[in-house]
Design a protein around this motif. Structure first.
Motif, PDB file in Angstrom:
ATOM      1  N   SER A 214      40.364 127.167-123.169  1.00 61.33           N
ATOM      2  CA  SER A 214      39.438 126.157-122.672  1.00 61.33           C
ATOM      3  C   SER A 214      39.468 124.930-123.575  1.00 61.33           C
ATOM      4  O   SER A 214      39.711 125.040-124.774  1.00 61.33           O
ATOM      5  CB  SER A 214      38.020 126.727-122.605  1.00 61.33           C
ATOM      6  OG  SER A 214      37.592 127.130-123.887  1.00 61.33           O
ATOM      7  N   LYS A 215      39.210 123.797-123.015  1.00 53.26           N
ATOM      8  CA  LYS A 215      39.299 122.547-123.763  1.00 53.26           C
ATOM      9  C   LYS A 215      38.105 122.394-124.696  1.00 53.26           C
ATOM     10  O   LYS A 215      36.953 122.432-124.261  1.00 53.26           O
ATOM     11  CB  LYS A 215      39.370 121.366-122.808  1.00 53.26           C
ATOM     12  CG  LYS A 215      39.625 120.038-123.504  1.00 53.26           C
ATOM     13  CD  LYS A 215      39.783 118.906-122.505  1.00 53.26           C
ATOM     14  CE  LYS A 215      40.053 117.593-123.232  1.00 53.26           C
ATOM     15  NZ  LYS A 215      40.207 116.462-122.271  1.00 53.26           N
ATOM     16  N   THR A 216      38.381 122.208-125.977  1.00 51.16           N
ATOM     17  CA  THR A 216      37.328 122.011-126.965  1.00 51.16           C
ATOM     18  C   THR A 216      37.048 120.525-127.112  1.00 51.16           C
ATOM     19  O   THR A 216      37.989 119.725-127.196  1.00 51.16           O
ATOM     20  CB  THR A 216      37.749 122.579-128.337  1.00 51.16           C
ATOM     21  OG1 THR A 216      38.113 123.950-128.182  1.00 51.16           O
ATOM     22  CG2 THR A 216      36.630 122.458-129.342  1.00 51.16           C
ATOM     23  N   PRO A 217      35.784 120.110-127.134  1.00 51.43           N
ATOM     24  CA  PRO A 217      35.484 118.688-127.343  1.00 51.43           C
ATOM     25  C   PRO A 217      36.084 118.189-128.648  1.00 51.43           C
ATOM     26  O   PRO A 217      36.403 118.966-129.541  1.00 51.43           O
ATOM     27  CB  PRO A 217      33.947 118.667-127.394  1.00 51.43           C
ATOM     28  CG  PRO A 217      33.521 119.905-126.680  1.00 51.43           C
ATOM     29  CD  PRO A 217      34.581 120.921-126.956  1.00 51.43           C
ATOM     30  N   SER A 218      36.237 116.898-128.768  1.00 49.38           N
ATOM     31  CA  SER A 218      36.840 116.321-129.964  1.00 49.38           C
ATOM     32  C   SER A 218      35.978 116.609-131.198  1.00 49.38           C
ATOM     33  O   SER A 218      34.773 116.851-131.091  1.00 49.38           O
ATOM     34  CB  SER A 218      36.999 114.814-129.803  1.00 49.38           C
ATOM     35  OG  SER A 218      35.728 114.183-129.771  1.00 49.38           O
ATOM     36  N   PHE A 219      36.622 116.574-132.354  1.00 57.00           N
ATOM     37  CA  PHE A 219      35.929 116.841-133.619  1.00 57.00           C
ATOM     38  C   PHE A 219      34.749 115.899-133.815  1.00 57.00           C
ATOM     39  O   PHE A 219      33.647 116.320-134.185  1.00 57.00           O
ATOM     40  CB  PHE A 219      36.916 116.720-134.787  1.00 57.00           C
ATOM     41  CG  PHE A 219      36.271 116.828-136.141  1.00 57.00           C
ATOM     42  CD1 PHE A 219      35.782 118.045-136.602  1.00 57.00           C
ATOM     43  CD2 PHE A 219      36.140 115.710-136.955  1.00 57.00           C
ATOM     44  CE1 PHE A 219      35.190 118.151-137.850  1.00 57.00           C
ATOM     45  CE2 PHE A 219      35.543 115.799-138.199  1.00 57.00           C
ATOM     46  CZ  PHE A 219      35.064 117.032-138.650  1.00 57.00           C
ATOM     47  N   GLN A 220      34.968 114.620-133.566  1.00 58.02           N
ATOM     48  CA  GLN A 220      33.910 113.639-133.785  1.00 58.02           C
ATOM     49  C   GLN A 220      32.731 113.851-132.841  1.00 58.02           C
ATOM     50  O   GLN A 220      31.582 113.615-133.208  1.00 58.02           O
ATOM     51  CB  GLN A 220      34.468 112.217-133.606  1.00 58.02           C
ATOM     52  CG  GLN A 220      35.439 111.790-134.702  1.00 58.02           C
ATOM     53  CD  GLN A 220      34.819 111.838-136.089  1.00 58.02           C
ATOM     54  OE1 GLN A 220      33.622 111.624-136.263  1.00 58.02           O
ATOM     55  NE2 GLN A 220      35.639 112.137-137.087  1.00 58.02           N
ATOM     56  N   LYS A 221      33.032 114.341-131.642  1.00 58.43           N
ATOM     57  CA  LYS A 221      31.956 114.529-130.663  1.00 58.43           C
ATOM     58  C   LYS A 221      31.026 115.668-131.048  1.00 58.43           C
ATOM     59  O   LYS A 221      29.803 115.578-130.852  1.00 58.43           O
ATOM     60  CB  LYS A 221      32.566 114.791-129.279  1.00 58.43           C
ATOM     61  CG  LYS A 221      31.524 114.850-128.166  1.00 58.43           C
ATOM     62  CD  LYS A 221      32.186 114.920-126.803  1.00 58.43           C
ATOM     63  CE  LYS A 221      31.136 114.902-125.693  1.00 58.43           C
ATOM     64  NZ  LYS A 221      31.759 114.938-124.342  1.00 58.43           N
ATOM     65  N   ILE A 222      31.598 116.743-131.589  1.00 56.43           N
ATOM     66  CA  ILE A 222      30.750 117.895-131.916  1.00 56.43           C
ATOM     67  C   ILE A 222      30.473 118.003-133.417  1.00 56.43           C
ATOM     68  O   ILE A 222      29.886 118.986-133.865  1.00 56.43           O
ATOM     69  CB  ILE A 222      31.373 119.210-131.408  1.00 56.43           C
ATOM     70  CG1 ILE A 222      32.691 119.500-132.128  1.00 56.43           C
ATOM     71  CG2 ILE A 222      31.558 119.176-129.911  1.00 56.43           C
ATOM     72  CD1 ILE A 222      33.247 120.877-131.779  1.00 56.43           C
ATOM     73  N   ARG A 223      30.867 116.990-134.179  1.00 61.39           N
ATOM     74  CA  ARG A 223      30.612 117.029-135.615  1.00 61.39           C
ATOM     75  C   ARG A 223      29.139 117.200-135.944  1.00 61.39           C
ATOM     76  O   ARG A 223      28.793 117.969-136.863  1.00 61.39           O
ATOM     77  CB  ARG A 223      31.171 115.775-136.287  1.00 61.39           C
ATOM     78  CG  ARG A 223      30.976 115.769-137.801  1.00 61.39           C
ATOM     79  CD  ARG A 223      31.775 114.692-138.479  1.00 61.39           C
ATOM     80  NE  ARG A 223      31.619 114.755-139.933  1.00 61.39           N
ATOM     81  CZ  ARG A 223      32.443 114.186-140.799  1.00 61.39           C
ATOM     82  NH1 ARG A 223      33.502 113.511-140.362  1.00 61.39           N
ATOM     83  NH2 ARG A 223      32.222 114.291-142.098  1.00 61.39           N
ATOM     84  N   PRO A 224      28.212 116.507-135.268  1.00 54.03           N
ATOM     85  CA  PRO A 224      26.782 116.706-135.592  1.00 54.03           C
ATOM     86  C   PRO A 224      26.333 118.156-135.428  1.00 54.03           C
ATOM     87  O   PRO A 224      25.594 118.680-136.272  1.00 54.03           O
ATOM     88  CB  PRO A 224      26.069 115.778-134.598  1.00 54.03           C
ATOM     89  CG  PRO A 224      27.073 114.726-134.268  1.00 54.03           C
ATOM     90  CD  PRO A 224      28.387 115.451-134.259  1.00 54.03           C
TER      91      PRO A 224
END
Length: 256
Positions: A214-224
Motif C-alpha cells: 500500500s502507498k505510504t504518505p510522504s515523510f514530510q506529510k506524516i512527520r508530525p
C-alpha cells in the motif's frame, strides 16, 4: 471520553507503559500481545457460546482490594484511588479482550496498576521537591500536547470536554501544571525525549515496509504524527529510567 485527564507521558508510564500515565493509563501495556481470535465454531457459536462469535463484556473484579493499596515514602494510595485507575484500565483492556477472544488476567492487571501508581507517585513527589516552577507558556504547551494525545485540536477543546464530564477547570489546570513539572523532571533526569531526524526516518522506513504494497504518505506529510509517536515512546523510556532511580532510595510497600 473518560472523566480523567489522560496524560501525554502518563505519570505511571515508568513501570507499566503508562500514560504514566496521571497514573490512569499506565497498566495497559503487556496484555496486547495476543494473536488474532480464531474463526467461530462450525455451529455458528462464538468462544463464549454466543451467536456471532462475540464474548460478553467482562466486569472488573474489585474483591479483596485493601483499604491502603500501597504506601510510597509515607504517601498512601487508597482503595478508592486504585479502583478509579483500575476500572479505567480494565474498561480499555476488556474491549480488546472481547475482540481477541482471550481472557483478561485481572490478577496480573491489578499488580501492574499498583506498580504504575507507585511510579506515578514517585515522579510526582520528586517533581514537587524540585525547584522548577513552570511558566504559563510551559503549562499551555503541556495542555496542547495532552489535547493532541486525546485526538483534539486544542487545549481549549480538551478542557471543554473534561468540564462536560464534571471536572472543574481549576482542577484540570492543576493536573496539567503537575504534569508539566513531571515532564520537566523526566527530561532533566532521564534525557531528551525529542526524536532526531535519523530516528524519524528510521521509523518512516519501518512504516513503509509494513505497508505491504500500500502507498505510504510522504515523510514530510506524516512527520508530525511520527514525531508525536516517537516522543511518547522516548518519554516512556525516560520515565522508566527515572522511576528506577527513585525506587532505589524510596520506601515502598505494596499490599496487593
Amino acid at each position: 471520553m473518560t472523566n480523567k485527564l489522560v496524560p501525554a507521558v502518563c505519570l505511571a508510564a515508568a513501570l507499566v507503559g503508562v500514560s504514566a500515565c496521571g497514573a490512569d493509563q499506565a497498566a495497559s501495556k503487556g496484555h496486547q500481545d495476543s494473536s488474532k481470535a480464531s474463526a467461530s465454531a462450525s455451529d455458528g457459536q462464538g468462544k463464549a457460546g454466543q451467536p456471532g462469535g462475540k464474548q460478553s463484556m467482562p466486569k472488573p473484579d474489585l474483591t479483596g482490594i485493601p483499604s491502603v493499596v500501597a504506601t510510597v515514602n509515607g504517601t498512601k494510595i487508597s482503595k478508592g484511588q486504585f479502583v478509579r485507575v483500575y476500572t479505567s484500565q480494565f474498561q480499555q483492556l476488556a474491549m480488546q479482550s472481547q475482540m481477541s477472544g482471550q481472557k483478561l488476567d485481572q490478577h496480573r492487571l491489578k499488580k501492574q496498576v499498583a506498580q504504575s501508581m507507585v511510579g506515578s507517585t514517585l515522579l510526582t513527589q520528586a517533581a514537587d521537591k524540585s525547584a522548577y516552577k513552570p511558566s504559563s507558556a510551559d503549562v499551555d504547551h503541556t495542555l496542547t500536547d495532552l489535547a493532541q494525545q486525546n485526538g483534539m485540536k486544542s487545549g481549549r477543546q480538551l478542557v471543554g470536554e473534561l468540564t462536560k464530564h464534571g471536572q472543574k477547570k481549576s482542577a484540570i489546570m492543576a493536573q496539567v501544571k503537575e504534569q508539566t513539572k513531571v515532564n520537566h523532571l523526566i527530561v532533566q533526569k532521564g534525557g531528551s525525549t525529542t526524536p532526531t531526524t535519523q530516528e524519524l526516518k528510521q521509523a518512516y522506513q519501518q512504516l513503509s515496509q509494513q505497508g505491504q504494497g500500500s502507498k505510504t504518505p510522504s515523510f514530510q506529510k506524516i512527520r508530525p504524527q511520527l514525531t508525536q509517536q516517537l516522543e511518547a515512546q522516548k518519554r516512556q523510556q525516560a520515565a522508566q529510567k527515572v522511576v528506577q532511580q527513585l525506587r532505589r532510595k524510596a520506601h515502598v510497600t505494596i499490599n496487593i
